[in-house]
Design a protein around this motif. Structure first.
Motif, PDB file in Angstrom:
ATOM      1  N   GLY A   1       0.814  -1.211   0.000  1.00 35.23           N
ATOM      2  CA  GLY A   1       0.000   0.000   0.000  1.00 35.23           C
ATOM      3  C   GLY A   1       0.846   1.259   0.000  1.00 35.23           C
ATOM      4  N   VAL A   2       1.912   1.249   0.796  1.00 35.72           N
ATOM      5  CA  VAL A   2       2.797   2.420   0.852  1.00 35.72           C
ATOM      6  C   VAL A   2       3.484   2.635  -0.490  1.00 35.72           C
TER       7      VAL A   2
ATOM      8  N   THR B   1       0.860   3.958  -3.010  1.00 37.63           N
ATOM      9  CA  THR B   1       0.518   5.345  -2.710  1.00 37.63           C
ATOM     10  C   THR B   1       1.677   6.272  -3.044  1.00 37.63           C
TER      11      THR B   1
ATOM     12  N   GLY C   1       1.862   6.688  -6.857  1.00 37.82           N
ATOM     13  CA  GLY C   1       0.789   7.568  -7.327  1.00 37.82           C
ATOM     14  C   GLY C   1       1.051   9.018  -6.962  1.00 37.82           C
ATOM     15  N   SER C   2       1.517   9.247  -5.754  1.00 37.47           N
ATOM     16  CA  SER C   2       1.828  10.618  -5.317  1.00 37.47           C
ATOM     17  C   SER C   2       2.966  11.211  -6.125  1.00 37.47           C
TER      18      SER C   2
ATOM     19  N   TYR D   1       1.638  12.229  -9.502  1.00 31.19           N
ATOM     20  CA  TYR D   1       0.764  13.387  -9.353  1.00 31.19           C
ATOM     21  C   TYR D   1       1.586  14.651  -9.165  1.00 31.19           C
TER      22      TYR D   1
END
Length: 77
Positions: A29-30, A33, A36-37, A40
């Motif tokens: 998950g980390v 995320t 994705g960050s 972005y």
């Protein structure tokens, strides 16, 4: 005489411990995320960079027009 078993017991599936499973899930998950960050923020950086470049070009055009106008005023004198 020796007694033989005519049945078999099912093999118990090998399970990952809850701590290790939770840790692996947390790390996945980390990583997801974080990726994705990162993309972005990279996209936002590109957008902001394009805005700054457009402002610099507009400023250069404005200064160029101002220099032309001042030159015309000086030539009229």
């Amino acid at each position: 005489m020796i007694a033989t078993r005519s049945y078999s017991t099912p093999a118990t599936p090998r399970r990952i411990g809850s701590f290790r499973g939770g840790l692996v899930g947390f790390l996945l998950g980390v990583v997801a995320t974080g990726a994705g960050s990162y993309y972005y923020l990279l996209d936002q950086y590109r957008i902001a960079n394009n805005v700054v470049v457009a402002d610099v070009v507009a400023l250069q055009n404005s200064i160029s027009n101002l220099e032309k106008h001042i030159k015309l005023l000086e030539d009229k004198k």
